[in-house]
Design a protein around this motif. Structure first.
Motif, PDB file in Angstrom:
ATOM      1  N   PRO A   7       0.803  -1.232   0.000  1.00 44.07           N
ATOM      2  CA  PRO A   7       0.000   0.000   0.000  1.00 44.07           C
ATOM      3  C   PRO A   7       0.828   1.271   0.000  1.00 44.07           C
ATOM      4  O   PRO A   7       0.322   2.331  -0.353  1.00 44.07           O
ATOM      5  CB  PRO A   7      -0.819  -0.122   1.286  1.00 44.07           C
ATOM      6  N   PHE A  18      -2.452   0.031   7.066  1.00 48.36           N
ATOM      7  CA  PHE A  18      -3.273  -0.073   5.862  1.00 48.36           C
ATOM      8  C   PHE A  18      -4.064  -1.371   5.849  1.00 48.36           C
ATOM      9  O   PHE A  18      -5.216  -1.411   5.393  1.00 48.36           O
ATOM     10  CB  PHE A  18      -2.391   0.007   4.615  1.00 48.36           C
ATOM     11  N   ALA A  22      -6.900   0.871   6.039  1.00 48.11           N
ATOM     12  CA  ALA A  22      -6.758   1.562   4.750  1.00 48.11           C
ATOM     13  C   ALA A  22      -6.074   2.920   4.870  1.00 48.11           C
ATOM     14  O   ALA A  22      -6.196   3.747   3.980  1.00 48.11           O
ATOM     15  CB  ALA A  22      -8.114   1.722   4.049  1.00 48.11           C
ATOM     16  N   TRP A  23      -5.327   3.124   5.938  1.00 49.28           N
ATOM     17  CA  TRP A  23      -4.627   4.403   6.084  1.00 49.28           C
ATOM     18  C   TRP A  23      -3.458   4.220   7.045  1.00 49.28           C
ATOM     19  O   TRP A  23      -3.470   3.332   7.911  1.00 49.28           O
ATOM     20  CB  TRP A  23      -5.573   5.480   6.625  1.00 49.28           C
ATOM     21  N   ASP A 231      -6.251  -2.621   0.445  1.00 50.86           N
ATOM     22  CA  ASP A 231      -7.641  -2.233   0.633  1.00 50.86           C
ATOM     23  C   ASP A 231      -8.592  -3.214  -0.032  1.00 50.86           C
ATOM     24  O   ASP A 231      -9.770  -3.270   0.304  1.00 50.86           O
ATOM     25  CB  ASP A 231      -7.882  -0.816   0.121  1.00 50.86           C
ATOM     26  N   LEU A 234      -9.927  -5.401   2.635  1.00 57.59           N
ATOM     27  CA  LEU A 234     -10.962  -4.735   3.409  1.00 57.59           C
ATOM     28  C   LEU A 234     -12.281  -4.710   2.641  1.00 57.59           C
ATOM     29  O   LEU A 234     -13.351  -4.930   3.213  1.00 57.59           O
ATOM     30  CB  LEU A 234     -10.523  -3.309   3.758  1.00 57.59           C
ATOM     31  N   ARG A 235     -12.191  -4.431   1.346  1.00 55.15           N
ATOM     32  CA  ARG A 235     -13.412  -4.398   0.530  1.00 55.15           C
ATOM     33  C   ARG A 235     -14.097  -5.764   0.535  1.00 55.15           C
ATOM     34  O   ARG A 235     -15.335  -5.853   0.596  1.00 55.15           O
ATOM     35  CB  ARG A 235     -13.056  -3.975  -0.894  1.00 55.15           C
ATOM     36  N   ARG A 246     -18.836   0.766   4.569  1.00 52.21           N
ATOM     37  CA  ARG A 246     -17.487   1.173   4.228  1.00 52.21           C
ATOM     38  C   ARG A 246     -16.821   1.944   5.362  1.00 52.21           C
ATOM     39  O   ARG A 246     -17.486   2.581   6.181  1.00 52.21           O
ATOM     40  CB  ARG A 246     -17.495   2.067   2.972  1.00 52.21           C
ATOM     41  N   ARG A 260      -7.706   6.027   2.359  1.00 50.94           N
ATOM     42  CA  ARG A 260      -7.568   5.694   0.939  1.00 50.94           C
ATOM     43  C   ARG A 260      -8.422   4.490   0.604  1.00 50.94           C
ATOM     44  O   ARG A 260      -8.395   3.484   1.275  1.00 50.94           O
ATOM     45  CB  ARG A 260      -6.116   5.390   0.594  1.00 50.94           C
ATOM     46  N   ARG A 261      -9.164   4.573  -0.475  1.00 56.28           N
ATOM     47  CA  ARG A 261      -9.957   3.453  -0.944  1.00 56.28           C
ATOM     48  C   ARG A 261      -9.607   3.175  -2.385  1.00 56.28           C
ATOM     49  O   ARG A 261      -9.816   4.011  -3.250  1.00 56.28           O
ATOM     50  CB  ARG A 261     -11.452   3.746  -0.854  1.00 56.28           C
TER      51      ARG A 261
END
Length: 339
Positions: A7, A18, A22-23, A231, A234-235, A246, A260-261
């Motif tokens: 990432p 991440f 996601a960050w 990510d 995660l999705r 989300r 961030r996505r």
């Protein structure tokens, strides 16, 4: 996957942040997500972790908060001798997962939700796998000596053996027919790749890393060439277990900045590493995880060393056990690389 990118062009701690949120950022106020700004160094935060201070560090929402709110079981497995907070023994031997690979205890959301006990030892993982009691979502981290870390002074085969043991434990257990294992590395640990990482924001991507799915639902010999990063995991969790909820201000309690996505999209000129609200198009855009299709087949033998046990000759349609709708279990095995 042959286009799975780390990432960020950075090191272990940001990669693990991440992975679960996601960050990667630093927060002036650990209880105010709007005080957080992108940061790939995280020197002060790493120092707090290494000193075993029992204080919150990260204010934004991680994926386990959504799982907890939805009543979805999860666990984050670390070495049995791992100690997050003082008093910790001075003895550094044993099976200890380094703090950079174990960020959840320092998330404000995890602490407020009283979910610290979901960070458990490897022995609890092996017991759950054997007894058919694995949670819906699991992360399995290595301990020092089996993370294949450059300069660690340990041979790579120890890491390969550890991965094989983890995979075999799941394959031999009653949950196997409903499980997908995703094996990856937190960063490359090398210095060259002929594939230039897409530039999606100021943070990344980093150099490609291996991405392997091991499951009775994996297509034999399939290579996924979508451009992906962490990510995507995660999705997949959000779509399978959270009805598409989300990690963003519209679906989380902190009403904080948007991480961030890859699917929601971050503009290539985004200065902060945060995502815009519109979809990203063009090179580097991640395809929705909904395109993943599970098919019964033979799981690839992804690990050197002892061969994983055979896949059961039959498999129920994914998401169903004894006629009842369920979601497949997801286990993410993480191998440590980088500094």
């Amino acid at each position: 996957q042959d286009r799975m990118f780390a990432p960020a062009d950075s090191w272990t701690l940001p990669a693990h942040l991440f992975l679960v949120s996601a960050w990667a950022a630093t927060c002036d106020n650990p209880r105010d997500p709007m005080s957080c700004v992108s940061d790939l160094e995280l020197n002060d935060e790493a120092a707090i972790q290494r000193s075993h201070e029992d204080v919150p560090i990260w204010a934004w929402t991680d994926i386990t908060h959504l799982l907890h709110e939805a009543g979805v079981s999860w666990s984050y497995y670390v070495g049995d001798d791992t100690c997050e907070f003082d008093p910790c023994p001075n003895d550094r031997s044993g099976q200890r997962t380094v703090s950079q690979q174990n960020p959840l205890p320092w998330f404000t959301t995890v602490r407020q939700n009283r979910q610290l006990d979901r960070v458990q030892g490897h022995s609890e993982f092996y017991a759950a796998a054997a007894n058919g009691q694995l949670p819906s979502v699991s992360w399995v981290m290595p301990y020092s000596g089996v993370g294949e870390h450059p300069g660690a002074g340990e041979p790579i085969w120890k890491g390969q053996r550890h991965v094989t043991n983890v995979v075999n434990a799941v394959m031999r257990g009653p949950d196997w027919e409903h499980t997908a294992i995703f094996l990856t590395w937190d960063d490359w640990g090398g210095f060259y790749d002929h594939v230039v990482p897409p530039r999606v924001d100021r943070n990344g991507y980093g150099i490609r890393v291996p991405g392997i799915m091991i499951s009775p639902w994996a297509r034999r010999g399939m290579i996924d060439s979508q451009t992906l990063s962490f990510d995507a995991y995660l999705r997949l969790i959000e779509d399978l277990f959270l009805d598409g909820a989300r990690l963003d201000p519209d679906t989380t309690v902190d009403r904080g900045p948007v991480p961030r996505r890859g699917a929601a999209g971050s503009r290539h000129d985004e200065p902060t590493g945060l995502a815009s609200h519109g979809p990203r198009r063009g090179p580097g855009a991640r395809q929705p995880a909904a395109r993943v299709r599970f098919r019964p087949g033979t799981a690839p033998a992804a690990d050197p060393g002892p061969s994983p046990v055979a896949v059961p000759p039959h498999a129920h349609p994914i998401g169903r056990r004894d006629g009842e709708p369920t979601a497949p279990r997801i286990i993410r095995r993480w191998c440590g690389r980088g500094r």
